[in-house]
Design a protein around this motif. Structure first.
Motif, PDB file in Angstrom:
ATOM      1  N   SER A  53       0.854  -1.183   0.000  1.00 15.92           N
ATOM      2  CA  SER A  53       0.000   0.000   0.000  1.00 15.92           C
ATOM      3  C   SER A  53       0.895   1.239   0.000  1.00 15.92           C
ATOM      4  O   SER A  53       2.097   1.141   0.281  1.00 15.92           O
ATOM      5  CB  SER A  53      -0.875   0.004   1.252  1.00 15.92           C
ATOM      6  N   PRO A  54       0.355   2.411  -0.308  1.00 15.19           N
ATOM      7  CA  PRO A  54       1.192   3.618  -0.257  1.00 15.19           C
ATOM      8  C   PRO A  54       1.905   3.803   1.083  1.00 15.19           C
ATOM      9  O   PRO A  54       3.088   4.156   1.121  1.00 15.19           O
ATOM     10  CB  PRO A  54       0.182   4.741  -0.528  1.00 15.19           C
ATOM     11  N   THR A  55       1.198   3.545   2.174  1.00 17.19           N
ATOM     12  CA  THR A  55       1.825   3.696   3.491  1.00 17.19           C
ATOM     13  C   THR A  55       2.904   2.643   3.710  1.00 17.19           C
ATOM     14  O   THR A  55       4.005   2.953   4.191  1.00 17.19           O
ATOM     15  CB  THR A  55       0.768   3.589   4.600  1.00 17.19           C
ATOM     16  N   SER A  56       2.612   1.402   3.352  1.00 14.99           N
ATOM     17  CA  SER A  56       3.599   0.336   3.527  1.00 14.99           C
ATOM     18  C   SER A  56       4.813   0.553   2.630  1.00 14.99           C
ATOM     19  O   SER A  56       5.935   0.232   3.019  1.00 14.99           O
ATOM     20  CB  SER A  56       2.962  -1.023   3.239  1.00 14.99           C
ATOM     21  N   PHE A  57       4.603   1.078   1.440  1.00 16.06           N
ATOM     22  CA  PHE A  57       5.719   1.370   0.542  1.00 16.06           C
ATOM     23  C   PHE A  57       6.674   2.363   1.204  1.00 16.06           C
ATOM     24  O   PHE A  57       7.899   2.211   1.113  1.00 16.06           O
ATOM     25  CB  PHE A  57       5.199   1.926  -0.780  1.00 16.06           C
ATOM     26  N   LYS A  58       6.116   3.356   1.868  1.00 14.05           N
ATOM     27  CA  LYS A  58       6.954   4.365   2.526  1.00 14.05           C
ATOM     28  C   LYS A  58       7.711   3.772   3.722  1.00 14.05           C
ATOM     29  O   LYS A  58       8.754   4.308   4.114  1.00 14.05           O
ATOM     30  CB  LYS A  58       6.107   5.542   2.981  1.00 14.05           C
ATOM     31  N   ASN A  59       7.197   2.685   4.278  1.00 15.02           N
ATOM     32  CA  ASN A  59       7.849   2.063   5.427  1.00 15.02           C
ATOM     33  C   ASN A  59       8.817   0.948   5.058  1.00 15.02           C
ATOM     34  O   ASN A  59       9.856   0.791   5.697  1.00 15.02           O
ATOM     35  CB  ASN A  59       6.786   1.493   6.385  1.00 15.02           C
ATOM     36  N   PHE A  60       8.469   0.166   4.030  1.00 15.73           N
ATOM     37  CA  PHE A  60       9.224  -1.056   3.771  1.00 15.73           C
ATOM     38  C   PHE A  60       9.947  -1.094   2.422  1.00 15.73           C
ATOM     39  O   PHE A  60      10.642  -2.066   2.143  1.00 15.73           O
ATOM     40  CB  PHE A  60       8.291  -2.263   3.885  1.00 15.73           C
ATOM     41  N   SER A  61       9.807  -0.068   1.625  1.00 17.15           N
ATOM     42  CA  SER A  61      10.540  -0.044   0.354  1.00 17.15           C
ATOM     43  C   SER A  61      11.314   1.252   0.165  1.00 17.15           C
ATOM     44  O   SER A  61      12.532   1.235  -0.014  1.00 17.15           O
ATOM     45  CB  SER A  61       9.587  -0.254  -0.833  1.00 17.15           C
ATOM     46  N   LEU A  62      10.613   2.357   0.201  1.00 19.86           N
ATOM     47  CA  LEU A  62      11.229   3.643  -0.122  1.00 19.86           C
ATOM     48  C   LEU A  62      12.484   3.973   0.698  1.00 19.86           C
ATOM     49  O   LEU A  62      13.478   4.437   0.122  1.00 19.86           O
ATOM     50  CB  LEU A  62      10.188   4.758   0.024  1.00 19.86           C
ATOM     51  N   PRO A  63      12.503   3.741   2.018  1.00 17.12           N
ATOM     52  CA  PRO A  63      13.725   4.084   2.774  1.00 17.12           C
ATOM     53  C   PRO A  63      14.959   3.330   2.280  1.00 17.12           C
ATOM     54  O   PRO A  63      16.071   3.879   2.309  1.00 17.12           O
ATOM     55  CB  PRO A  63      13.370   3.676   4.213  1.00 17.12           C
ATOM     56  N   TYR A  64      14.771   2.123   1.810  1.00 14.87           N
ATOM     57  CA  TYR A  64      15.908   1.301   1.383  1.00 14.87           C
ATOM     58  C   TYR A  64      16.320   1.627  -0.050  1.00 14.87           C
ATOM     59  O   TYR A  64      17.498   1.532  -0.394  1.00 14.87           O
ATOM     60  CB  TYR A  64      15.558  -0.171   1.598  1.00 14.87           C
ATOM     61  N   LEU A  65      15.355   2.056  -0.860  1.00 13.33           N
ATOM     62  CA  LEU A  65      15.700   2.580  -2.179  1.00 13.33           C
ATOM     63  C   LEU A  65      16.524   3.858  -2.025  1.00 13.33           C
ATOM     64  O   LEU A  65      17.515   4.071  -2.741  1.00 13.33           O
ATOM     65  CB  LEU A  65      14.437   2.871  -2.986  1.00 13.33           C
ATOM     66  N   ARG A  66      16.120   4.689  -1.092  1.00 17.41           N
ATOM     67  CA  ARG A  66      16.863   5.929  -0.843  1.00 17.41           C
ATOM     68  C   ARG A  66      18.244   5.642  -0.259  1.00 17.41           C
ATOM     69  O   ARG A  66      19.211   6.341  -0.562  1.00 17.41           O
ATOM     70  CB  ARG A  66      16.057   6.835   0.093  1.00 17.41           C
ATOM     71  N   TYR A  67      18.332   4.630   0.575  1.00 20.40           N
ATOM     72  CA  TYR A  67      19.634   4.268   1.119  1.00 20.40           C
ATOM     73  C   TYR A  67      20.602   3.922  -0.014  1.00 20.40           C
ATOM     74  O   TYR A  67      21.756   4.366  -0.026  1.00 20.40           O
ATOM     75  CB  TYR A  67      19.507   3.082   2.072  1.00 20.40           C
ATOM     76  N   ILE A  68      20.138   3.149  -0.971  1.00 17.44           N
ATOM     77  CA  ILE A  68      20.991   2.743  -2.091  1.00 17.44           C
ATOM     78  C   ILE A  68      21.411   3.963  -2.908  1.00 17.44           C
ATOM     79  O   ILE A  68      22.594   4.137  -3.223  1.00 17.44           O
ATOM     80  CB  ILE A  68      20.252   1.722  -2.976  1.00 17.44           C
ATOM     81  N   SER A  69      20.459   4.826  -3.242  1.00 18.94           N
ATOM     82  CA  SER A  69      20.792   5.977  -4.093  1.00 18.94           C
ATOM     83  C   SER A  69      21.710   6.963  -3.386  1.00 18.94           C
ATOM     84  O   SER A  69      22.506   7.651  -4.032  1.00 18.94           O
ATOM     85  CB  SER A  69      19.519   6.693  -4.546  1.00 18.94           C
ATOM     86  N   HIS A  70      21.607   7.037  -2.070  1.00 21.75           N
ATOM     87  CA  HIS A  70      22.466   7.957  -1.313  1.00 21.75           C
ATOM     88  C   HIS A  70      23.866   7.386  -1.111  1.00 21.75           C
ATOM     89  O   HIS A  70      24.863   8.102  -1.244  1.00 21.75           O
ATOM     90  CB  HIS A  70      21.834   8.273   0.046  1.00 21.75           C
TER      91      HIS A  70
END
Length: 296
Positions: free
Chosen positions: A209-226
């Motif tokens: 879900s949009p909320t779950s994506f922000k909790n369980f996917s997006l932070p780790y995608l950002r970790y990789i890009s950073h």
């Protein structure tokens, strides 16, 4: 980094993925199973180049023949590719107390050693390309890899992994973080080997879900890009463009445009005009082709 031929084509539009539809694919593959082909730099390189050679002038980039599940393999999990079924984990994760979870979290993974065959294939392929088109490296996104590691393969309902993230959210996040760290090192080594652009595939993003994506996917995608540019700097390597493709996550396009990637891949469920409006020039958009048109 190894010296390579100067790039003659900097258009990153149509990427050639090695395909089983080519008769030469089956000749090169022979009796080897899928992951045996991945682990053979010569075979992987040959399969990568086949569509570039066959459709010369129509392909703008090549992507190395490999699989996103080599990271779970490097972590110590057994992954098989079953004919007409796809990837299969004989012993998927059951719970944070199943013994395997603790082993995975405790194990120190030497990415350079475990996945050296991918890097060898990249260097070999880059030399053979002689600058005709750029070469993509890639990895699976942490969320997508977690799905496979828990479900044991593809799924329609993703019951097991959803049980994990809601029943064991902290343990899930700890494993997602470890996978993200391995992704950074893996992508950095691919760049060192010769990859000119890298892509992160979040193939199962639509299951959140949009909320779950922000909790369980997006932070780790950002970790990789950073952290990938930081790791490349440590290795005295130049930055390369980074692409994120979160399939089915149309609801997250605005967040993805601010996630640190230079390119965001679209699937065929997104209206390109609306995507351009949302992106507002922050990133390059690519993709959006419906593969179903090939049936016509």
């Amino acid at each position: 980094m190894t010296d390579f031929d100067e790039l003659k084509n900097d258009l990153l539009l149509r990427v050639a993925r090695p395909g089983r539809y080519l008769p030469e694919y089956h000749l090169a593959k022979g009796n080897h199973d899928f992951f045996a082909c991945c682990r053979s730099p010569e075979i992987a390189s040959t399969l990568t180049l086949q569509p570039v050679d066959r459709y010369e002038g129509l392909i703008d980039a090549a992507i190395i023949f490999s699989d996103i599940l080599v990271i779970p393999q490097a972590m110590g999990m057994t992954v098989e590719m079953l004919d007409k079924k796809g990837p299969h984990f004989p012993n998927p994760l059951q719970s944070p107390t199943d013994g395997q979870y603790e082993e995975l979290m405790a194990r120190r993974v030497d990415v350079g050693k475990e996945l050296d065959y991918v890097c060898q294939a990249i260097t070999m392929t880059r030399r053979k390309l002689k600058g005709r088109v750029p070469l993509y490296g890639f990895c699976g996104a942490p969320w997508t890899l977690l799905c496979y590691m828990v479900e044991g393969g593809g799924s329609k309902l993703f019951v097991q992994v959803k049980t994990w993230i809601y029943k064991y959210p902290n343990e899930s996040k700890q494993l997602l973080q470890k996978i993200a760290e391995l992704c950074v090192e893996y992508l950095a080594l691919q760049v060192k080997a010769g990859a000119q652009i890298v892509q992160v595939f979040d193939s199962w993003a639509a299951e959140l879900s949009p909320t779950s994506f922000k909790n369980f996917s997006l932070p780790y995608l950002r970790y990789i890009s950073h952290h990938l540019p930081l790791r490349l700097k440590e290795m005295k390597l130049d930055d390369v463009p980074m692409v994120i493709f979160a399939k089915g996550a149309w609801y997250a396009l605005d967040d993805l445009c601010d996630s640190g990637y230079q390119v965001v891949g679209l699937d065929w469920l997104q209206d390109p005009a609306e995507a351009v409006r949302i992106a507002r020039g922050r990133v390059i958009l690519q993709g959006n082709a419906d593969p179903g048109v090939l049936y016509g």
